[in-house]
Design a protein around this motif. Structure first.
Motif, short mmCIF file in Angstrom:
data_model
loop_
_atom_site.label_atom_id
_atom_site.label_comp_id
_atom_site.label_asym_id
_atom_site.label_seq_id
_atom_site.Cartn_x
_atom_site.Cartn_y
_atom_site.Cartn_z
N ALA A 151 37.07 -34.12 29.13
CA ALA A 151 37.54 -35.33 29.81
C ALA A 151 36.89 -35.48 31.19
O ALA A 151 36.52 -36.59 31.60
CB ALA A 151 39.07 -35.29 29.94
N ALA A 152 36.73 -34.34 31.90
CA ALA A 152 36.10 -34.40 33.22
C ALA A 152 34.64 -34.84 33.09
O ALA A 152 34.15 -35.65 33.88
CB ALA A 152 36.18 -33.03 33.89
N GLY A 153 33.95 -34.30 32.08
CA GLY A 153 32.57 -34.71 31.86
C GLY A 153 32.46 -36.18 31.50
O GLY A 153 31.55 -36.88 31.93
N ALA A 289 23.96 -35.86 38.92
CA ALA A 289 25.39 -36.05 38.61
C ALA A 289 25.61 -36.13 37.11
O ALA A 289 26.57 -35.57 36.57
CB ALA A 289 25.92 -37.31 39.29
N GLU A 290 24.70 -36.82 36.39
CA GLU A 290 24.82 -36.91 34.94
C GLU A 290 24.61 -35.54 34.29
O GLU A 290 25.29 -35.19 33.32
CB GLU A 290 23.79 -37.91 34.39
CG GLU A 290 24.12 -39.36 34.73
CD GLU A 290 22.99 -40.31 34.36
OE1 GLU A 290 23.28 -41.49 34.10
OE2 GLU A 290 21.82 -39.87 34.37
N GLY A 291 23.68 -34.76 34.84
CA GLY A 291 23.45 -33.41 34.31
C GLY A 291 24.67 -32.53 34.46
O GLY A 291 25.02 -31.76 33.55
N ILE A 292 25.35 -32.64 35.60
CA ILE A 292 26.57 -31.86 35.81
C ILE A 292 27.66 -32.30 34.84
O ILE A 292 28.38 -31.47 34.28
CB ILE A 292 27.05 -32.01 37.28
CG1 ILE A 292 26.03 -31.36 38.23
CG2 ILE A 292 28.43 -31.39 37.46
CD1 ILE A 292 26.32 -31.60 39.70
N SER A 293 27.78 -33.61 34.62
CA SER A 293 28.77 -34.12 33.68
C SER A 293 28.51 -33.61 32.27
O SER A 293 29.43 -33.19 31.56
CB SER A 293 28.76 -35.66 33.68
OG SER A 293 29.07 -36.17 34.95
N ILE A 294 27.24 -33.61 31.86
CA ILE A 294 26.88 -33.11 30.53
C ILE A 294 27.20 -31.62 30.43
O ILE A 294 27.66 -31.14 29.39
CB ILE A 294 25.38 -33.38 30.26
CG1 ILE A 294 25.16 -34.89 30.08
CG2 ILE A 294 24.90 -32.63 29.02
CD1 ILE A 294 23.71 -35.28 29.99
N ALA A 299 30.41 -27.12 28.15
CA ALA A 299 31.38 -26.05 28.36
C ALA A 299 32.69 -26.35 27.64
O ALA A 299 33.30 -25.45 27.03
CB ALA A 299 31.63 -25.87 29.86
N GLY A 300 33.12 -27.61 27.69
CA GLY A 300 34.35 -27.98 27.01
C GLY A 300 34.26 -27.82 25.51
O GLY A 300 35.19 -27.35 24.86
N VAL A 301 33.10 -28.19 24.94
CA VAL A 301 32.90 -28.03 23.50
C VAL A 301 32.95 -26.56 23.11
O VAL A 301 33.56 -26.18 22.10
CB VAL A 301 31.56 -28.67 23.06
CG1 VAL A 301 31.21 -28.28 21.64
CG2 VAL A 301 31.64 -30.17 23.18
N LEU A 302 32.29 -25.71 23.89
CA LEU A 302 32.29 -24.27 23.58
C LEU A 302 33.71 -23.70 23.61
O LEU A 302 34.08 -22.86 22.78
CB LEU A 302 31.41 -23.53 24.59
CG LEU A 302 29.91 -23.83 24.51
CD1 LEU A 302 29.16 -23.12 25.63
CD2 LEU A 302 29.36 -23.41 23.15
N LEU A 303 34.51 -24.17 24.53
CA LEU A 303 35.90 -23.69 24.61
C LEU A 303 36.75 -24.28 23.48
O LEU A 303 37.55 -23.57 22.86
CB LEU A 303 36.52 -24.07 25.95
CG LEU A 303 35.97 -23.34 27.18
CD1 LEU A 303 36.55 -23.95 28.46
CD2 LEU A 303 36.30 -21.85 27.12
N ALA A 304 36.58 -25.56 23.21
CA ALA A 304 37.42 -26.24 22.22
C ALA A 304 37.10 -25.84 20.78
O ALA A 304 37.92 -26.02 19.89
CB ALA A 304 37.30 -27.75 22.37
#
Length: 314
Positions: A151-153, A289-294, A299-304
């Motif tokens: 969601a943050a990304g 900024a887009e790179g950080i969002s990606i 990271a979220g996908v790896l956790l989820a």
């Protein structure tokens, strides 16, 4: 005397065999998800190309489900119980013509980049929350953390997305968010339907084609007669074959092997692949900024997508 099972001789062998099978199953599910992600990432770019030129939203929807219904018709010649047809109708509402039209409208009203960063990214969050609220399947701390990172990304991508300097259309974003919620509902219902991936894809195309294509023809809302033949051919293949058949089957396989929440989270990688395609095809290099969002999304996908322990704790 009967020979002892080889699984019983070494200590812990059954667990090792089960672990190997589980790892292999997860790897195959991951590969199906990667195929789905690749097709979806290209879909947003291909759709944006046409809806801003010769074809409209309704043309692409008709091509997608008209061609898909014809190609998958043999699957429906087998005996299917009435429940399967009812489930297929519900699936066609959630992930059939209404879904495709909402996404295409969202792409037209925003941009391919924003659409690719909204619907696929919100879908796993909706899937996790719906599973928690309706099925009493809490995501666990790790998976919940993954949803938060996704969601943050997403917020970062929307904030940094460029569309000629214009603010994003709130109605377009609303269409994309609604499509994400419908897609999430489909992933949760699919596993309990008893339908295999091919049957689900065939029923979705059948009901969508049966209802939408006649309306499309009677209302005369298409532009196919004014579009170049090459563009119709490309869209017919991408929408009618890759999206209606290959992507549906590959996503259904991923849901079956990985589970709804994990497969849905994998789809959040679509913005990442779309960004890479934009670099290669369009020369659009993401900003810092887009790179950080990606990176947050990855990271979220790896956790989820981490396996959930049997205890239910994440």
């Amino acid at each position: 005397m009967p020979a002892e099972s080889p699984d019983r001789s070494p200590s812990g062998a059954p667990d090792a065999v089960d672990g190997a099978r589980s790892s292999r199953k997860r790897l195959i599910g991951f590969l199906w998800a990667v195929l789905t992600v690749s097709i979806f990432a290209g879909w947003f770019v291909v759709t944006r190309f046409s809806v801003t030129r010769s074809l409209n939203v309704w043309d692409l929807t008709a091509l997608r489900y008209g061609i898909g219904a014809i190609l998958l018709a043999p699957v429906l010649l087998r005996d299917l119980p009435p429940k399967a047809w009812r489930s297929g109708f519900i699936f066609s509402v959630l992930w059939g013509a209404p879904f495709a039209a909402l996404v295409a409208l969202g792409v037209q009203m925003t941009s391919a980049g924003r659409a690719a960063s909204v619907t696929p990214t919100l879908m796993p969050v909706f899937a996790g929350m719906l599973g928690w609220l309706l099925l009493r399947q809490p995501p666990g701390k790790i998976r919940f953390l993954g949803y938060a990172a996704i969601a943050a990304g997403l917020c970062g991508l929307i904030a940094t997305a460029s569309s000629g300097g214009a603010a994003p259309s709130l109605l377009g974003l609303g269409f994309l968010a609604l499509a994400a919620a419908m897609w999430a509902g489909y992933t949760l219902l699919l596993r309990g339907s008893g339908l295999d991936p091919m049957q689900s894809a065939a029923l979705i195309c059948f009901w969508s084609g049966l209802i939408f294509v006649p309306l499309y023809l009677v209302l005369g809302i298409g532009h196919l007669g004014h579009a170049p033949t090459a563009e119709i051919a490309v869209q017919g293949f991408y929408q009618g074959v890759l999206m209606s058949i290959v992507a549906l089957i590959s996503f259904n396989r991923a849901v079956t092997l990985l589970g709804a929440a994990a497969a849905a989270a994998m789809i959040a990688l679509v913005p990442v692949i779309a960004s890479l395609l934009a670099i290669v095809v369009l020369g659009e290099v993401p900003t810092m900024a887009e790179g950080i969002s990606i990176a947050f999304i990855v990271a979220g996908v790896l956790l989820a997508t981490r396996p959930t322990p049997a205890s239910g704790r994440g």
